[in-house]
Structure formats: structure tokens, C-alpha cells
Design a protein around this motif. Sequence first.
Motif, PDB file in Angstrom:
ATOM      1  N   PRO A 462       0.954  -1.385  -0.247  1.00 52.74           N
ATOM      2  CA  PRO A 462      -0.019  -0.103   0.228  1.00 52.74           C
ATOM      3  C   PRO A 462       1.770   0.965  -0.032  1.00 52.74           C
ATOM      4  CG  PRO A 462       0.021  -1.113   2.446  1.00 52.74           C
ATOM      5  CD  PRO A 462       0.985  -2.069   1.255  1.00 52.74           C
ATOM      6  N   ASN A 463       0.199   2.232  -0.717  1.00 50.98           N
ATOM      7  CA  ASN A 463       1.025   3.686  -0.726  1.00 50.98           C
ATOM      8  C   ASN A 463       1.290   4.282   0.486  1.00 50.98           C
ATOM      9  OD1 ASN A 463      -1.695   4.825  -0.404  1.00 50.98           O
ATOM     10  ND2 ASN A 463      -1.316   5.062  -2.807  1.00 50.98           N
ATOM     11  N   LEU A 464       2.128   5.541   1.145  1.00 50.02           N
ATOM     12  CA  LEU A 464       2.118   5.809   2.316  1.00 50.02           C
ATOM     13  C   LEU A 464       0.137   6.225   2.476  1.00 50.02           C
ATOM     14  CD1 LEU A 464       3.541   7.148   4.531  1.00 50.02           C
ATOM     15  CD2 LEU A 464       3.171   9.461   3.284  1.00 50.02           C
ATOM     16  N   GLY A 465      -0.684   6.995   1.343  1.00 53.58           N
ATOM     17  CA  GLY A 465      -2.443   7.417   2.043  1.00 53.58           C
ATOM     18  C   GLY A 465      -2.443   6.241   2.855  1.00 53.58           C
ATOM     19  N   ASN A 466      -2.757   4.671   2.088  1.00 51.68           N
ATOM     20  CA  ASN A 466      -3.724   4.033   2.436  1.00 51.68           C
ATOM     21  C   ASN A 466      -2.879   2.839   3.742  1.00 51.68           C
ATOM     22  OD1 ASN A 466      -5.256   3.839   0.301  1.00 51.68           O
ATOM     23  ND2 ASN A 466      -3.771   2.886  -1.034  1.00 51.68           N
ATOM     24  N   THR A 467      -1.686   3.119   4.154  1.00 52.30           N
ATOM     25  CA  THR A 467      -0.777   2.294   4.820  1.00 52.30           C
ATOM     26  C   THR A 467      -1.036   3.712   6.805  1.00 52.30           C
ATOM     27  OG1 THR A 467       0.699   2.397   3.850  1.00 52.30           O
ATOM     28  CG2 THR A 467       1.362   2.647   6.076  1.00 52.30           C
ATOM     29  N   ILE A 468      -1.490   4.944   6.385  1.00 50.58           N
ATOM     30  CA  ILE A 468      -1.948   5.262   7.106  1.00 50.58           C
ATOM     31  C   ILE A 468      -3.968   5.665   7.468  1.00 50.58           C
ATOM     32  CG2 ILE A 468      -2.676   7.990   8.110  1.00 50.58           C
ATOM     33  CD1 ILE A 468      -0.294   8.720   6.093  1.00 50.58           C
ATOM     34  N   LEU A 469      -3.721   4.670   5.759  1.00 49.99           N
ATOM     35  CA  LEU A 469      -5.437   5.066   6.697  1.00 49.99           C
ATOM     36  C   LEU A 469      -5.919   3.336   6.877  1.00 49.99           C
ATOM     37  CD1 LEU A 469      -8.779   6.093   5.680  1.00 49.99           C
ATOM     38  CD2 LEU A 469      -8.013   4.737   3.745  1.00 49.99           C
ATOM     39  N   THR A 470      -5.270   2.842   7.177  1.00 43.20           N
ATOM     40  CA  THR A 470      -5.084   0.864   7.422  1.00 43.20           C
ATOM     41  C   THR A 470      -5.047   1.731   9.368  1.00 43.20           C
ATOM     42  OG1 THR A 470      -4.578  -0.158   5.479  1.00 43.20           O
ATOM     43  CG2 THR A 470      -4.417  -0.786   7.328  1.00 43.20           C
ATOM     44  N   LEU A 471      -3.886   2.006   9.324  1.00 42.01           N
ATOM     45  CA  LEU A 471      -3.180   2.225  10.749  1.00 42.01           C
ATOM     46  C   LEU A 471      -4.319   3.021  11.359  1.00 42.01           C
ATOM     47  CD1 LEU A 471       0.943   3.050  10.392  1.00 42.01           C
ATOM     48  CD2 LEU A 471      -0.319   1.024  11.312  1.00 42.01           C
ATOM     49  N   VAL A 472      -5.041   4.374  10.842  1.00 37.12           N
ATOM     50  CA  VAL A 472      -6.142   4.482  11.552  1.00 37.12           C
ATOM     51  C   VAL A 472      -7.078   3.714  11.249  1.00 37.12           C
ATOM     52  CG1 VAL A 472      -7.755   6.791  10.774  1.00 37.12           C
ATOM     53  CG2 VAL A 472      -5.622   7.334  10.306  1.00 37.12           C
ATOM     54  N   LEU A 473      -7.210   3.294  10.649  1.00 35.18           N
ATOM     55  CA  LEU A 473      -8.717   2.158  11.407  1.00 35.18           C
ATOM     56  C   LEU A 473      -8.279   0.887  12.536  1.00 35.18           C
ATOM     57  CD1 LEU A 473      -9.923   1.925   8.006  1.00 35.18           C
ATOM     58  CD2 LEU A 473     -11.261   2.478  10.086  1.00 35.18           C
ATOM     59  N   VAL A 474      -7.164   0.075  12.507  1.00 38.73           N
ATOM     60  CA  VAL A 474      -6.917  -0.770  13.445  1.00 38.73           C
ATOM     61  C   VAL A 474      -5.883   0.073  15.060  1.00 38.73           C
ATOM     62  CG1 VAL A 474      -4.142  -1.145  12.904  1.00 38.73           C
ATOM     63  CG2 VAL A 474      -5.447  -3.276  12.967  1.00 38.73           C
ATOM     64  N   ILE A 475      -5.497   0.836  15.168  1.00 40.08           N
ATOM     65  CA  ILE A 475      -4.936   1.338  16.367  1.00 40.08           C
ATOM     66  C   ILE A 475      -6.066   1.557  17.367  1.00 40.08           C
ATOM     67  CG2 ILE A 475      -3.907   3.137  17.273  1.00 40.08           C
ATOM     68  CD1 ILE A 475      -1.975   3.230  14.866  1.00 40.08           C
ATOM     69  N   PRO A 476      -7.065   1.669  16.409  1.00 39.48           N
ATOM     70  CA  PRO A 476      -8.795   2.602  17.319  1.00 39.48           C
ATOM     71  C   PRO A 476      -8.962   0.878  17.924  1.00 39.48           C
ATOM     72  CG  PRO A 476      -8.879   3.969  15.553  1.00 39.48           C
ATOM     73  CD  PRO A 476      -7.644   3.333  14.761  1.00 39.48           C
ATOM     74  N   VAL A 477      -8.646  -0.261  17.026  1.00 37.59           N
ATOM     75  CA  VAL A 477      -9.592  -1.024  17.014  1.00 37.59           C
ATOM     76  C   VAL A 477      -8.883  -1.630  18.611  1.00 37.59           C
ATOM     77  CG1 VAL A 477      -9.772  -3.651  16.233  1.00 37.59           C
ATOM     78  CG2 VAL A 477     -10.277  -1.731  14.948  1.00 37.59           C
ATOM     79  N   LEU A 478      -7.763  -2.147  18.490  1.00 38.31           N
ATOM     80  CA  LEU A 478      -6.530  -2.450  19.872  1.00 38.31           C
ATOM     81  C   LEU A 478      -6.981  -0.889  20.698  1.00 38.31           C
ATOM     82  CD1 LEU A 478      -3.474  -3.410  17.595  1.00 38.31           C
ATOM     83  CD2 LEU A 478      -5.452  -4.928  18.330  1.00 38.31           C
ATOM     84  N   VAL A 479      -7.046  -0.227  20.677  1.00 40.99           N
ATOM     85  CA  VAL A 479      -6.744   1.040  21.750  1.00 40.99           C
ATOM     86  C   VAL A 479      -8.103   0.101  22.533  1.00 40.99           C
ATOM     87  CG1 VAL A 479      -6.998   2.911  22.565  1.00 40.99           C
ATOM     88  CG2 VAL A 479      -5.326   2.691  20.418  1.00 40.99           C
ATOM     89  N   PHE A 480      -9.554   0.593  22.426  1.00 40.69           N
ATOM     90  CA  PHE A 480     -10.455   0.728  22.772  1.00 40.69           C
ATOM     91  C   PHE A 480     -10.669  -0.775  23.314  1.00 40.69           C
ATOM     92  CE2 PHE A 480     -12.173   4.305  20.033  1.00 40.69           C
ATOM     93  CZ  PHE A 480     -11.950   5.438  20.957  1.00 40.69           C
ATOM     94  N   GLY A 481     -10.408  -1.673  22.316  1.00 41.20           N
ATOM     95  CA  GLY A 481     -10.208  -3.226  23.254  1.00 41.20           C
ATOM     96  C   GLY A 481     -10.170  -3.179  24.768  1.00 41.20           C
ATOM     97  N   ILE A 482      -8.770  -1.863  24.667  1.00 40.96           N
ATOM     98  CA  ILE A 482      -8.097  -2.071  26.247  1.00 40.96           C
ATOM     99  C   ILE A 482      -8.947  -0.856  26.640  1.00 40.96           C
ATOM    100  CG2 ILE A 482      -5.693  -2.144  27.221  1.00 40.96           C
ATOM    101  CD1 ILE A 482      -4.459  -3.271  24.380  1.00 40.96           C
ATOM    102  N   TYR A 483      -8.759   0.091  26.547  1.00 40.90           N
ATOM    103  CA  TYR A 483      -8.915   1.237  27.358  1.00 40.90           C
ATOM    104  C   TYR A 483     -10.876   2.180  26.413  1.00 40.90           C
ATOM    105  CZ  TYR A 483      -9.260   5.880  29.173  1.00 40.90           C
ATOM    106  OH  TYR A 483      -9.638   6.872  30.003  1.00 40.90           O
ATOM    107  N   PHE A 484     -11.454   1.832  26.915  1.00 41.71           N
ATOM    108  CA  PHE A 484     -12.552   2.023  26.117  1.00 41.71           C
ATOM    109  C   PHE A 484     -13.893   2.204  27.204  1.00 41.71           C
ATOM    110  CE2 PHE A 484     -13.324  -2.360  28.606  1.00 41.71           C
ATOM    111  CZ  PHE A 484     -14.313  -2.369  29.545  1.00 41.71           C
ATOM    112  N   GLN A 485     -12.810   3.100  28.161  1.00 39.77           N
ATOM    113  CA  GLN A 485     -14.365   4.700  28.728  1.00 39.77           C
ATOM    114  C   GLN A 485     -14.208   5.494  28.142  1.00 39.77           C
ATOM    115  OE1 GLN A 485     -15.372   3.235  31.842  1.00 39.77           O
ATOM    116  NE2 GLN A 485     -16.441   4.677  31.693  1.00 39.77           N
ATOM    117  N   PRO A 486     -13.467   6.481  27.422  1.00 39.27           N
ATOM    118  CA  PRO A 486     -14.258   7.546  26.851  1.00 39.27           C
ATOM    119  C   PRO A 486     -15.586   7.055  25.360  1.00 39.27           C
ATOM    120  CG  PRO A 486     -11.636   6.914  26.753  1.00 39.27           C
ATOM    121  CD  PRO A 486     -12.352   5.447  27.211  1.00 39.27           C
TER     122      PRO A 486
END
Length: 501
Positions: A462-486
Amino acid sequence: MANLYQSLELIRPEIVLSIALIVLVIFDLIFHVDKKIIPYVALVGLIATGIFTLLNPQSGFAFQQTNLMGKIGIFAVDSFGNYFKILIIISSILIVLYSFSSEEINKIQERIGEYYALIFGMILGMFFIVSATDLILVYLSLELMSLSSYVLAGFTKLRDRNSEASLKYLIYGAVSSGLMLYGISLIYGLTGSTNFYIVNMILQIPNANQFTLAFANVLIFAGIGYKISSVPFHFWTPDVYEGAPITITTYLSVASKAAGFALLIRFIKTTFVSFSDSFGNWQVISSFDWKTLLIIISILTMTLGNFTALWQNNLKRLLAFSSIAHAGYLLLGVVVFSNGGVLAILIYFFVYLLMNYGAFLIVMLISNKSGSENIDDYDGLGYTSPLLAVSFVIFLVSLAGLPPTAGFIGKLYIFIALVDAKMITVAIIALLNTVVSLYYYVRIVKHMYLNKPTENTLTVKPNLGNTILTLVLVIPVLVFGIYFQPLVDWAKNSLNILGLM
């Protein structure tokens, strides 16, 4: 005039959206040769609409009338509706970003202005749906959303299946709209009104024909069930998801479904609930047994979706049946008839947006390279395209509802609501369905990691834009799995469904 001015103040996001739609059409006419600016105009319009939605008052009725019940209107502005509007805006912004990288959309650049204008028409319909408190406005909004989506499903015309998807969507949609309109006419005949609040007041006086009322409710649910892909109104989903461009498939799987659930919750809560107790449990008017109907449909929906997905080889069809199964899980949040159930739906939908959009993004990037969505294209992908493969695994694990991903939190709150409502049997059935879903999600992982790469194995970088887009989606999936209070706090602050003023 004062009433009109107040109403216009309350529908500022819809006005901004309408202006953005007109500007898109004008820019499409002006820049008829080079249309590269059109997607950026769409992004600006969506961001402006999002800002006005966040700044909008959290309580009020647009287009009010004064009667024996006080001031009521046909359009309610509340935190519940604003939550779904924000989800729709986020979904729409992501679809614009997806469209930059979609091979299917890049091949129809000469019609890109029409593409975004139709998307904005669909958004406008969804905005009115989530806030409508009158059945006539509901129907008009559904038609606005549906007519745009029918065209978008077959918009690219690159393959025969595009036209097939659009035609099937139109036929099923016309039938469901006709059924819903007939149900609305019966409600009007029984109560003399189409306003949710007035109908609620009349139904509390048990003098309506119970059979006719039940028949009308089933017909109205047919129109809503079609939008949320619940059994037995799901038949269009796999064919349309497979035939439509991946960007539109992704959009229908989340935004359209979100609007449908917002409408279903508001319709039941406003029209059939007499009051909520101090624990947030709803006291439903005994004129119609919504609970039994929704339990049966939710169980059938999740079971059919999961079991039919087991033997799918096309990833778009597989995710279509997965989407049907998730509609079944979401319906369980409605079944409990409590604020806790609505809270679970709000949390689940935000999480569902992240993981489903992420899964479809990976499918789109691989489809751009392979030209198909067959599961065999994923053989050995874990070795040749590690970023996409690892991200896809995380999205699939989240869709299955396993920790430590956000999908687990979404399902956890659904199960908590079921247990609080003492619906243990239904919770067990939902848990068993989750186990079944593991098979077809793990099957994709097996193709990526257990099937060794060959000379025909795809390498997708993936190009830079698609790499960033993938990370923008995958990181919250992991973060909200651990810290979901907000996320939980945001959902709790959005529970208010506007009552009488």
C-alpha cells in the motif's frame, strides 16, 4: 416566522449538507474536463457538516405544532440523533478517502461529480431519518436515501454484476417501501395521525383494532428491516454487496444500517413506550408484542448470517453474510427495551464502523491488485504483504468479538444488557452464534498464513495514504479493546431520545 427561524437553526447541519450538494453539482459543471477537485470539495462539505452537527443544540423540535400535548414537531434534535449523524459523517469521510484508491472509482472519473452528488443525497436522507418523528417524513427520507443508493449500487457499470446489483436492490427496495407505506396508511387510519408522539398518546387508550395495528407494525418493520438487512428482508444483501463497487458496499454495510437502527430505536421508544423507570427499563404499551417479534428475528438473522457465511468463497459475499449476522446481534440491544440496550448498540456501532471499514479496506486493496475478491487470492498473503495481513487478522478477530479488540467490548455490552434483562437463553444462543462465526473468520487467516506463498502469490504494497488509513482504523480497534471508557462515556451522553417539550 419565529417558529420557522428556530426550525432552520435546528437543521443547520442539513442545510450545510444541502448547500454542499449544490456546490458539488456546480463544480462538476464548471470543471467538466479535469474533476480532481471534486473529492476535496466533498471532504470540505462533510467536515463543515460535522462541525455544525457538533455545535448544534442537543435538544429541540424543528417545525413545531402546538396541540393538546404541548409543542411537538416532526424533526427531533437530540444527543441520540447527533451520535448517529457523527457516525454517518465519519463513514462518509472514510468513503471519500477510500474512493481515491479504488480502481473501480478511478475508472469512472468522468462521472465522479455524479458519484459524490449521489452520496451526499444519501447522507441527507440518512440525516433526516435519524431525527424524524413523523412517519411521512420517515418515508420521504427513506426514499431519498434509497433512490441514491440504488443508482450507486450499479454506478460503475464495469461488469454485468454491477447492473444486476442495482436492479435487485431497486426491486427489493420498491417492495419494502410499498409495504411500509401501506403500514403507515393503516396507522393513520387507526389513530388519525402519523406523528410518533400523538400515536403514542392514542395507543395508550386501548381502543384500536389489535389485529390491524399488529399488521401495520409488521409492514412498517418490513421497510426498516430491509435497511438493516434482517431476516427475512435480507435477500438483497449478498448480491448487492458482491455486485456494487467496494466503496459503496462498505458504505451500505455501516451508514445505511446505522440510519435504519436509529429509526427503529426512535420509532419503538417514542411510539410504543409509555415511560422509563429509574433503572432505565422501558414500559412498553401492550398494544403489540414487539419483544417476541424482535427476539425471533434477531435469532434468525444472526443464525442465518453466520451459517450461510461458512461456505462463501467471495470475500464480499462472506462479509455480507457477516453483516447480516451483526444486524442480529445489534437487534438484541433493542430486544431488552432498556437504556442499557441502547447504550450497547451505540458502543457496538462505533466499533463496527472501525472493524468493518477496516476489513473492506483490505479487501479493496487486494482486489485492486487481483481483480477479484476470491478467498484463494489471499493464499500466502501473510508472508508477502505483512502489514495488510496482520491488520486483516486484527479486524477479523474484532468482528468475531474476541479480546483484546474493540469488537469484544461491543459484544460484551450486548451480553451485559441481555443478562440484566434476564434473557439468559437468548444470550446463550448469541454466544453459540459467535462460536460459529469464528470458523469463517479463521478460514481467511488460514489462507493467509497456513497456505505457503507461490510464484502466483500477490504482493500488495500500500502507498503512504493507504498505510496511514489502515493504521487509523486498526489502532483504535486495539486501543478501545483495552481502554474503552471514553467510548462508553460518549455513548452514555448520547442516550437521550427527545421526549415531549
